[in-house]
Design an enzyme around this catalytic site. Sequence first.
Site, PDB file in Angstrom:
ATOM      1  CG  HIS A  57      -1.513   1.303   1.440  1.00 47.12           C
ATOM      2  ND1 HIS A  57      -2.682   1.933   0.454  1.00 47.12           N
ATOM      3  CD2 HIS A  57      -1.672   2.210   2.511  1.00 47.12           C
ATOM      4  CE1 HIS A  57      -3.049   3.065   1.031  1.00 47.12           C
ATOM      5  NE2 HIS A  57      -2.617   3.319   2.208  1.00 47.12           N
ATOM      6  CG  HIS A  81       0.683   7.155   3.899  1.00 45.97           C
ATOM      7  ND1 HIS A  81       1.006   6.173   2.996  1.00 45.97           N
ATOM      8  CD2 HIS A  81      -0.595   6.774   4.216  1.00 45.97           C
ATOM      9  CE1 HIS A  81       0.159   5.346   2.597  1.00 45.97           C
ATOM     10  NE2 HIS A  81      -0.932   5.411   3.447  1.00 45.97           N
ATOM     11  CD  GLU A  85      -4.328   6.201  13.395  1.00 47.83           C
ATOM     12  OE1 GLU A  85      -3.525   7.165  13.532  1.00 47.83           O
ATOM     13  OE2 GLU A  85      -5.199   5.798  13.768  1.00 47.83           O
ATOM     14  CG  ASP A  86      -2.177   1.500  10.466  1.00 46.48           C
ATOM     15  OD1 ASP A  86      -3.105   1.958  11.120  1.00 46.48           O
ATOM     16  OD2 ASP A  86      -2.208   1.332   9.248  1.00 46.48           O
ATOM     17  CG  ASP A 148      -4.203   6.828   2.048  1.00 36.34           C
ATOM     18  OD1 ASP A 148      -3.660   5.473   2.003  1.00 36.34           O
ATOM     19  OD2 ASP A 148      -4.759   7.413   2.924  1.00 36.34           O
ATOM     20  CG  ASP A 268     -24.654  15.840 -26.330  1.00 36.38           C
ATOM     21  OD1 ASP A 268     -24.621  16.856 -26.656  1.00 36.38           O
ATOM     22  OD2 ASP A 268     -26.131  14.996 -26.803  1.00 36.38           O
TER      23      ASP A 268
HETATM   24 MN    MN Z   1      -2.876   4.783   3.781  1.00 28.50          MN
END
Ligand code: MN
Length: 727
Positions: A57, A81, A85-86, A148, A268
């Site tokens: 990721h 990034h 958090e993780d 992200d 269109d």
């Molecule tokens: Mn992420």
Amino acid sequence: MRVAHKEFVMIRLNDIVDQVLAYHPEADVSLIEKAYVYSAKAHAGQVRLSGEPYLMHPLEVAGILAKMKLDVFSIASALLHDTLEDTETNLGDLNRLFGDEVSQIVDGVTKIGRFEFGSFEERQAENMRKMILAMASDIRVILIKLADRLHNMRTLDFQATEKQRLIAQETLDIYAPLAGRLGIDWIRTELQDLAFSYLDPDMYEEVVGGLRRNEEERERYIKEVKGIIQEKLADFGLKGKVNGRPKNIFSINKKMVTQNLDLEHIYDIIAFRIILETIRECYEALGVVHSLWKPIPGRFKDYIGMPKANMYQSLHTTVIGPYGERVEIQIRTENMHRIANEGIAAHWVYKEGKSVPESDSKRFAWLRQLLEWQQDLQDPREFLETVRVDLFPDDVYVFTPNGDVKPFPRGSTPIDFAYSIHTEVGHHCTGAKVNGKLVPLKYELRNGDIIEIITSAKHVPSKDWLKTVKTSRARTRIRHWIKTEERQRSIVLGRDICEREFRKHGLNFTKYLHSDELLQVTKAFSLQKVDDLLASIGYGKISALQAIGKFTSLLEPEEKPDEALVERAERRERPRQPGGVLVKGLDDIMVRFAKCCNPLPGDQIAGYITRGRGVSVHREECTSLLSSGFERRIEVDWDHEAEEVHPVGLIVICANVKGMLAAISGTLSNHDINILQANVRTRVDNRAECKFVVEVRDITHLQSTMAAVRKIKDVIDVQRSSVLDVE
Ligand code: MN
């Protein structure tokens, strides 16, 4: 089948490094490599829902940023990034290993990531987007956040259905428009199409199917129009690239819904672009197109002369094409084309191996414009407020307990928040909870705070609040409350004064409160309502005597007050005297100071009950008191709490030399004494007699001043006098 998936290919670090070196050969890619190693270690053992190692990721996100040709700091930050958090990583670690720039970007991305946005009404979504912009001190934070989200959307298949819908809706509401506002068109369209495919899979498939069905016909048509334009451009000696392609799926669907079209109207959904070298050529090409096909009035837009806030530039026109159909054509230079695709990211791109740093001020000016989006404010005052705030783009965005987002100027307090909910909530607010914790009312709101207001019916606004609030809404409401409150108090006081004064004249004020006469008196003062009159009397703008004078002149003779009654009432009614004297057993008797001895606080005093003129106060040793009857004596005392000045006479005898008056008055004023009158007379014995009437607080004040005057050179004598006139 989702069209975007074809862009999803496995990526390796080397691919990213190669890409960076391609657009910036001198880049210090060691930072990227270091970030990669660190991220791999931090995420070791973590797996995505797809079953891939988690590291995929951040790698993919970094790859997207490399595609946007961003700097090494952005790419290193993208790799890191999700570490805050993780994983076990903390901000200090990142700072130590990767420096300020990277750690702050990662911190910014993490903070935005902590919010659960869900789905919102349009206005709420707008506030949300503004909050994200306001929170991101660095535009690269938002670019990473967008990358992200893009990768998460590309891999959304692995989430549970319910989660898919939520994330897709949020993407459509928040992130796709954000990409649009930043001018990054390729991310906007891809996010829209991906979100659409999860939110309305049937419609999505229908549009995709339709596009596939008429592909052949469409390509033939595009080829034909391109050919005509190219030929004509060549006739005029213009070299330009022409291309035509369908709009993105989300936009086609929107157009089908809003204009009630079906997919068979292939014209269109195609936009043609002519890309040239110079601006001059753009306008020439526009002339060529208009000479070829008739332009539709009102459809020409010159975004070259007037660029959009996000720097987008192009000429737009719609013409009647070869089959009588509408053809949309955009004309722009190569550089404009790049900005139209990459938006703000284009400004982070390396040019000729050198980075082009935007000055902070320029970058912020740009952000500021972004923050000035569509204002739909009804109240002009609110509008002014917004303009003022936008000069300092430092807004904060906070949540109500229901999850609504509200913007406030930086420095706003829970009081501002309370007034934004409702005036009554503001008036009665006693405290606030921020993120569940009690805070003082002067607490400064911070981005992302969840605010809960505590109210009490008994609580009322305080003047001090005016010092802490930041919004004009709160300020206006507080001022209004204070004014109303003051007026209310003045009315009560004015009524009190009137009742007393009327009673002195033997009149019952309450009886006249709703009378025509009192209304006439009110109008005579150019006021509307009796309450206005009472308020004016309470404020002291009009005296009760003035009002009574006007009032009694309106009464019938038999209603006029009885003078004897007035006398009696006055004696009974006078409250504590201004002179500051207390009379034993009587607290509302009229008191005056006897002129014969003029007592000062500190003097021994006695009272004497006069006939109909209250109590006169004498010094105890006063000869006129001593010569009058004892039976009318009454005990009196100084009211030590009264802080008043009293007039007293002073007689100074001195040598008749120049400057004496100046010397004496200087000494008096040094002793904080106010001179009411002064007079100097030369006597036959070549001495001068200076008479003063001055104001003193009490006998001690007088005595110390007299002692000082006595010390002045050439002063012979100083005496106190009870005569309050210097003539
Ligand atoms: Mn992420």
